[in-house]
Structure formats: structure tokens, C-alpha cells
Design an enzyme around this catalytic site. Structure first.
Site, PDB file in Angstrom:
ATOM      1  N   LYS A 161       2.965 -12.598   0.261  1.00 31.63           N
ATOM      2  CA  LYS A 161       2.133 -11.409   0.441  1.00 31.63           C
ATOM      3  C   LYS A 161       1.690 -11.304   1.897  1.00 31.63           C
ATOM      4  O   LYS A 161       1.195 -12.273   2.493  1.00 31.63           O
ATOM      5  CB  LYS A 161       0.902 -11.494  -0.473  1.00 31.63           C
ATOM      6  CG  LYS A 161       1.240 -11.343  -1.953  1.00 31.63           C
ATOM      7  CD  LYS A 161       1.731  -9.935  -2.287  1.00 31.63           C
ATOM      8  CE  LYS A 161       1.830  -9.728  -3.780  1.00 31.63           C
ATOM      9  NZ  LYS A 161       2.277  -8.352  -4.114  1.00 31.63           N
ATOM     10  N   ASP A 189       5.983  -8.832   0.936  1.00 34.15           N
ATOM     11  CA  ASP A 189       5.391  -7.653   0.293  1.00 34.15           C
ATOM     12  C   ASP A 189       4.106  -7.294   1.024  1.00 34.15           C
ATOM     13  O   ASP A 189       3.143  -8.050   0.997  1.00 34.15           O
ATOM     14  CB  ASP A 189       5.091  -7.973  -1.183  1.00 34.15           C
ATOM     15  CG  ASP A 189       4.601  -6.743  -1.942  1.00 34.15           C
ATOM     16  OD1 ASP A 189       4.423  -5.669  -1.320  1.00 34.15           O
ATOM     17  OD2 ASP A 189       4.390  -6.866  -3.168  1.00 34.15           O
ATOM     18  N   GLU A 215       8.872  -5.445   0.475  1.00 31.48           N
ATOM     19  CA  GLU A 215       8.326  -4.459  -0.453  1.00 31.48           C
ATOM     20  C   GLU A 215       7.249  -3.622   0.228  1.00 31.48           C
ATOM     21  O   GLU A 215       6.415  -4.152   0.957  1.00 31.48           O
ATOM     22  CB  GLU A 215       7.649  -5.169  -1.636  1.00 31.48           C
ATOM     23  CG  GLU A 215       8.562  -5.603  -2.736  1.00 31.48           C
ATOM     24  CD  GLU A 215       7.771  -6.278  -3.842  1.00 31.48           C
ATOM     25  OE1 GLU A 215       6.899  -5.645  -4.462  1.00 31.48           O
ATOM     26  OE2 GLU A 215       8.031  -7.478  -4.080  1.00 31.48           O
ATOM     27  N   ASP A 240       7.879  -0.156  -4.104  1.00 34.97           N
ATOM     28  CA  ASP A 240       7.112  -0.629  -5.266  1.00 34.97           C
ATOM     29  C   ASP A 240       6.063   0.420  -5.631  1.00 34.97           C
ATOM     30  O   ASP A 240       6.277   1.236  -6.526  1.00 34.97           O
ATOM     31  CB  ASP A 240       6.496  -2.005  -4.972  1.00 34.97           C
ATOM     32  CG  ASP A 240       5.740  -2.558  -6.182  1.00 34.97           C
ATOM     33  OD1 ASP A 240       5.704  -1.891  -7.230  1.00 34.97           O
ATOM     34  OD2 ASP A 240       5.166  -3.667  -6.090  1.00 34.97           O
ATOM     35  N   LYS A 264       8.407  -1.882 -12.585  1.00 37.73           N
ATOM     36  CA  LYS A 264       7.382  -2.596 -13.362  1.00 37.73           C
ATOM     37  C   LYS A 264       7.032  -1.751 -14.579  1.00 37.73           C
ATOM     38  O   LYS A 264       6.820  -0.540 -14.453  1.00 37.73           O
ATOM     39  CB  LYS A 264       6.103  -2.810 -12.534  1.00 37.73           C
ATOM     40  CG  LYS A 264       6.271  -3.757 -11.374  1.00 37.73           C
ATOM     41  CD  LYS A 264       4.974  -3.881 -10.582  1.00 37.73           C
ATOM     42  CE  LYS A 264       5.177  -4.768  -9.368  1.00 37.73           C
ATOM     43  NZ  LYS A 264       4.025  -4.687  -8.441  1.00 37.73           N
TER      44      LYS A 264
END
Ligand code: MG
Length: 369
Positions: A161, A189, A215, A240, A264
Site C-alpha cells: 500500500k 496500490d 492499482e 480498482d 471485487k
């Protein structure tokens, strides 16, 4: 077959440690479970894990939506999934996490009625899926230490992250690559944390560190900047937060805004829409990842069934249950060595919530009059 009763459970699952991303810190997964019962004794399970800053839903809005959605379903045929989901989404657009729990439960019933695991129902095989594991935002030193641990555990990819100041983010990726050596792909991401110049700065600087893809570098709605970032770096870009449904998928393709989709269930509103997104990806020759919010192994099992049945889904980020202090699921997907995911062989999802855990939860039911 018709739906006779729906039970909804509020489930708070504390995490092993606070998890920080560019959009905030999570300490407890505030989830909910749905159980749909039918007159023929077949029941279906679903779960939602709302991430408020992404989906615009909270546990409280999901529970309120679930009560109304349950009322809409009572007395109706659970196998007519097209009609049931159409009714839910025209009654209450958006609210994708709430809807995804019902979608999952309906597919669970369908699979049980057909006596097939969902991956079979979707035409797939129990192929090997390897999840990555994710490192939350922290100091470069701590993140490098965590990366070393994940390498020792045998994970085949490490997700990192980012999305704070560019210099910090570059230092994080450098420290992690130095700690783990070459070979294991690093996925990053930013969770929309960068503006356009920051995104270009960070991504061009970290190209040398073996980054598999990035992402959501910039704001979800800013497809023009997504496209510019994509043209400015050799690192592939994955949408995303920009991608909820099949309409977003088409817009991303038309704008040449990404190389990959992160599907997702909580954004798509469940398996029904997720399969359509996968079809757009195939048509556009884009790869997909299947991702998660902070679901238990119940909703992760639904996502894994889909992934097993759709080869266009090439990357797997189904690690949320690894961060939970409790695992209340019986059956379902299991984590094996090196992040390998093993699917259950039973019909439908092949997973349910432990009745002993459910007893401790706040709940409500909606049933036939
Ligand atoms: Mg993401």
C-alpha cells in the site's frame, strides 16, 4: 422453490493489527452475514464487508438496506437470479456491498439445488489460485521487515500500500525490494492517494524495482489522469476504485485508462455483475485480478469460485481473512502453503458461518407473513 425467511447478522471482526491505506485506518472489519432460507430446506449464505470511503456504505447502511432487500425477496423464486438482482438494484441502486451479500446467497442456493460447487456451475475447474499478501502503509523499515516475513512464508507476490508523499512511497518500494531481493513481484496500490504529477513521479522512479502493476494511482472518477499516468510509465495500471460495474468497465476501456481490472464482489454487487465485468475484460484483452475488502473466508470463497472459473482473472488478492483475529467460517476456501487457495468441493459456496459464532451476534429476521 420460494424464499421463506432471511436472517441478517451484524459481525464485527477485529484485525490482528491496525491496517493503514491512503484512505484511512481499519482496526475492525465491520461486516454482516445474510442467510436466505427456502420452503425446500435449501439455504444460502452471503457476506458483505463495506469499505465506506470506497463504496459509500457502512455496516449500518448495509443492515438497513438488507432489511428492505429481504422484504423484497420473501415469497419469490431464489433460482431466478436475473430477476431477483434486477429487483434489488432497481429498488436501491448503488449499495453494492449490501446487494453482493444477497447475490452470493442466491448463488449458494442455486449451486446447492444443482448439487454443484459454484466453480463448476460457472463452468470452471478447481485450478490453483495463489493469493498475494498485503502490507499496509508504514515506515519503509517496518514494511521491508514485513516483506521479508512474507517472502519466508513463500508468497508468490507481495502487495504494497502506497499513496502518501512521493519521496516516502519511493523509499518504501526501494526498501522492500532491497529486503526481498529480485524474483518476487511487487504489486503497489495507491488507493487514489496521488495527484497526476505525484503518480508519474513515483511510478517512473519505481520502475526499476520490479513492480508488476499499480492499482488506482489517482482519483476514481478521473479517467483522463488514469490514461495520462498509464501513458507515462512502463508499469501497468489497474483500475480498482474506478471500477464498480460493467458500465465502468466499458468506460475504462473506451478511455484507454487501464491495463487491468480489479474485480471485487463488494463493488460489483456480487457474482452476477462480476462475471459481466470479466467478459468485458476478455473482449478488451485486459487481465483481471479478483480482490477483497475485509471479508471472512465466506465471501472470499465466493470470489475464489469465480476466479477458478474465469481464466481472464490472472491475479488473486484474497488475503483479508489472514488479518482477522477470528475465523468464524466452517468449510470454504482454505489457505495453504505459499498463499495457495484450495476451494471446497461441496455444492454452492461450500461454506457457512459457525452457529456458535452466530449466537453471539446481533441479528434480525424477515419472514413470510
Ligand atoms: Mg486496491
Amino acid at each position: 422453490m420460494h424464499i421463506t425467511r432471511v436472517a441478517v447478522y451484524k459481525a464485527d471482526i477485529p484485525l490482528v493489527a491496525p491496517f493503514r491505506i491512503a484512505l484511512g485506518v481499519t482496526e475492525v472489519a465491520e461486516n454482516f452475514f445474510v442467510k436466505i432460507e427456502t420452503d425446500e430446506g435449501v439455504c444460502g449464505w452471503g457476506e458483505g464487508s463495506p469499505f465506506p470511503a470506497i463504496v459509500g456504505e457502512t455496516q449500518a447502511t448495509c443492515l438497513a438496506a438488507a432489511r428492505d432487500m429481504a422484504r423484497l425477496l420473501i415469497g419469490k423464486d431464489p433460482l431466478d437470479i436475473e430477476a431477483r438482482l434486477g429487483e434489488l438494484s432497481s429498488f436501491l441502486p448503488h449499495n453494492t456491498t449490501a446487494r453482493s451479500a444477497f447475490d452470493m446467497a442466491l448463488y449458494d442456493i442455486l449451486g446447492k439445488a444443482a448439487e454443484l460447487p459454484l466453480f463448476r456451475l460457472f463452468g470452471g475447474s478447481p485450478r490453483d489460485l495463489y493469493t498475494d499478501d498485503t502490507i499496509g502503509i508504514d515506515s519503509p523499515k517496518n514494511m521491508a521487515e514485513k516483506a521479508r516475513e512474507l517472502k519466508e512464508k513463500g508468497f508468490s507476490a507481495i502487495k504494497v500500500k502506497l499513496g502518501t508523499a512521493p519521496a516516502e512511497d519511493i523509499a518504501r518500494v526501494r526498501a522492500i525490494r532491497e529486503a526481498i531481493g529480485p524474483g518476487i513481484p511487487i504489486r503497489v496500490d495507491a488507493n487514489q492517494g496521488w495527484d497526476l504529477p505525484s503518480a508519474v513521479t513515483v511510478l517512473t522512479a519505481i520502475e526499476e524495482f520490479g513492480v508488476q502493476y499499480c492499482e488506482q494511482p489517482v482519483a476514481a472518477g478521473d479517467l483522463a489522469s488514469m490514461r495520462t499516468v498509464r501513458k507515462s510509465t512502463r508499469i501497468p495500471i489497474m483500475a480498482d476504485e474506478s471500477l464498480f460495474d460493467v458500465y465502468d468497465a466499458l468506460a475504462l476501456v473506451q478511455n484507454e485508462a487501464c491495463d487491468y481490472f480489479n474485480i471485487k464482489l463488494s463493488k460489483a454487487g456480487g457474482l452476477h455483475m462480476a462475471t459481466k465485468i470479466a467478459a468485458v475484460a476478455e473482449a478488451a484483452r485486459l487481465g483481471c485480478m479478483v480482490g477483497c475488502m475485509s471479508e471472512t473466508r465466506l465471501a472470499l470463497t465466493a470470489a475464489a469460485h469465480l476466479a477458478a472459473a474465469r481464466p481472464v482473472i490472472r491475479f488473486f488478492d484474497l488475503d483479508s481473512a489472514l488479518t482477522h483475529t477470528v475465523d468464524p467460517i466452517l468449510g470454504g476456501m482454505e489457505y495453504r502453503e505459499g498463499g495457495r487457495i484450495e476451494l471446497p468441493a461441496g455444492p454452492g459456496l461450500g461454506a457457512e458461518v459457525d452457529p456458535a459464532f452466530l449466537e453471539k451476534l446481533e441479528s434480525f429476521t424477515v419472514s413470510s407473513p
